[in-house]
Write an enzyme that holds these catalytic residues in place. Structure first.
Site, PDB file in Angstrom:
ATOM      1  N   SER A 172       0.854  -1.194   0.000  1.00  0.00           N
ATOM      2  CA  SER A 172       0.000   0.000   0.000  1.00  0.00           C
ATOM      3  C   SER A 172       0.883   1.234   0.000  1.00  0.00           C
ATOM      4  O   SER A 172       2.048   1.179   0.413  1.00  0.00           O
ATOM      5  CB  SER A 172      -0.867   0.004   1.270  1.00  0.00           C
ATOM      6  OG  SER A 172      -1.408   1.289   1.506  1.00  0.00           O
ATOM      7  N   TYR A 212      -1.517  -1.080  10.167  1.00  0.00           N
ATOM      8  CA  TYR A 212      -1.467  -1.153   8.698  1.00  0.00           C
ATOM      9  C   TYR A 212      -0.131  -0.620   8.183  1.00  0.00           C
ATOM     10  O   TYR A 212       0.477  -1.208   7.275  1.00  0.00           O
ATOM     11  CB  TYR A 212      -2.635  -0.344   8.120  1.00  0.00           C
ATOM     12  CG  TYR A 212      -2.962  -0.656   6.669  1.00  0.00           C
ATOM     13  CD1 TYR A 212      -3.550  -1.862   6.317  1.00  0.00           C
ATOM     14  CD2 TYR A 212      -2.705   0.266   5.656  1.00  0.00           C
ATOM     15  CE1 TYR A 212      -3.885  -2.143   4.996  1.00  0.00           C
ATOM     16  CE2 TYR A 212      -3.030  -0.005   4.334  1.00  0.00           C
ATOM     17  CZ  TYR A 212      -3.618  -1.209   4.006  1.00  0.00           C
ATOM     18  OH  TYR A 212      -3.942  -1.490   2.692  1.00  0.00           O
TER      19      TYR A 212
END
Ligand SMILES: NC(=O)c1ccc[n+]([C@@H]2O[C@H](COP(=O)([O-])OP(=O)(O)OC[C@H]3O[C@@H](n4cnc5c(N)ncnc54)[C@H](O)[C@@H]3O)[C@@H](O)[C@H]2O)c1
Length: 259
Positions: A147, A170
Site C-alpha cells: 500500500s 497497517y
C-alpha cells in the site's frame, strides 16, 4: 508478451473488493484462477459470475484461512490436483481482528500484535508453503499487495469528521510487506521465482463524502480515488512475461497521490 493464458494463479482474498476484480481480469485473460478466501456462500455466486462473464470455466474456490497451515496445505493440494502447477501466488487477503481500525492511542498491544500476526504472518505462511512447490517446479511468481501507507505517512486530516482512520498496524504491516518482498526476491531468485509488490492508493468504496473529497484533492491524475479497474492492468503486467526481468520491486499505483 502480456499473455497469461493457462497460467495458474492463486489469489488470496479473491472475494474482496480488489480480489474480485483481480480474479475476474485473470479469468478474462485465460488464466486458471484459484480463489482462496473464507466465505463459502459468497464464493458460490462470485465463481458463477466470473465463469459466466469471462466464459472461462477454470475458476476454483478453495476455503482457506491464510493464517492456518492446514488450510495452506489443502489450498496447494487442491490447486495441484485440479491444475497440476502453481505459476503465481497473489497475496491479497486482508485479515483483521474485531478491534482493528482504532486510533493509535486506543490500540492495545495485544491487538497490535494479533493484527500483525494475521496479516503479515499470513502472507509469510502462505508464501512459505507455496514457495516449496515453486522451488520444486523451478518457476514461480509471487505478488504481494502492499500500500502507499507501506512507504509514506498518512495525511490524518483527510479522516477528520469521519469514523475512519489509518490504523497504526497497517503502516507497520505494509512497510514490512514491501521489505519482505525484497528479501524473498533475493532469496528465491535462484529458483527462478520472482517476487514483487503492488502499492495501490485508496480505492473508492462508498467512503464518507468528506473523506473522498479530501483524499481526491491530492490525486494528480483526474483528482479522484482509484477504481478497481485502474489496478488490474498492473497485475496482468506482473503476472506476464512483460515483467520477466523484474523482481524485488514495489510498483506504486496511486494517481500521483504520494508525489
Ligand atoms: N482497498 C484499498 O483502498 C486498498 C488500497 C491499498 C492496498 N489495499 C490492499 O489490497 C488488498 C485487498 O484489499 P481489499 O480492499 O480488496 O480488502 P477487502 O476487505 O475488500 O477484501 C479482503 C478479502 O480477504 C479475505 N480475508 C480476510 N481474512 C482472510 C484470511 N485470514 N484468509 C483468507 N482470506 C481472508 C476477506 O474475506 C475478503 O474477501 C489488501 O491487502 C489491502 O491491504 C487495498
Amino acid at each position: 508478451m502480456f499473455n497469461i493464458k493457462n497460467k495458474v494463479v492463486v489469489i488470496t482474498g479473491g472475494l474482496g473488493l480488489l480480489g474480485n476484480a483481480f480474479s475476474m481480469e485473470c479469468a478474462r485473460h485465460g488464466a486458471s484462477v484459484v480463489i482462496a478466501d473464507l466465505d463459502d456462500k459468497k464464493a458460490k455466486d462470485t465463481i458463477e459470475r466470473i465463469k459466466k462473464e469471462t466464459k472461462n470455466n477454470n475458476v476454483l474456490f478453495q476455503h482457506c484461512n491464510i493464517t492456518n497451515k492446514d488450510d495452506a496445505l489443502a489450498l496447494i493440494d487442491a490447486t495441484l490436483k485440479k491444475f497440476g502447477k502453481i505459476d503465481a501466488l497473489v497475496n491479497n487477503a486482508y485479515p483483521k481482528n474485531k478491534n482493528y481500525g482504532k486510533k493509535f492511542e486506543e490500540v492495545s498491544f495485544e491487538d497490535f500484535c494479533e493484527n500483525i500476526n494475521m496479516h503479515l504472518g499470513g502472507y509469510f505462511l502462505i508464501t512459505k508453503e507455496v514457495s516449496k512447490i515453486m522451488i520444486k517446479q523451478n518457476f514461480g511468481n509471487v505478488i504481494n499487495l502492499a500500500s502507499i501507507y507501506g512507504f509514506s505517512a498518512p495525511k490524518f486530516e483527510i479522516y477528520e469528521g469521519t469514523q475512519m482512520t489509518m490504523p497504526v498496524e497497517y503502516a507497520a504491516i505494509k512497510g514490512a510487506i514491501i521489505n519482505l518482498t525484497r528479501y524473498l526476491a533475493a532469496y528465491l531468485g535462484k529458483y527462478n521465482i520472482r517476487v514483487n509488490s503492488i502499492s495501490p492508493g485508496g480505492v473508492f468504496n462508498d467512503q464518507p463524502e468528506s473523506f473522498v473529497r479530501k483524499y481526491s484533492k491530492n490525486v494528480v491524475l483526474g483528482g479522484k480515488m482509484a477504481a478497481t479497474e485502474d489496478l488490474t492492468g498492473i497485475l496482468i503486467f506482473l503476472l506476464s512475461d512483460a515483467s520477466k526481468y523484474m523482481t524485488g520491486q514495489n510498483l506504486v499505483i496511486d494517481g500521483g497521490w504520494t508525489l
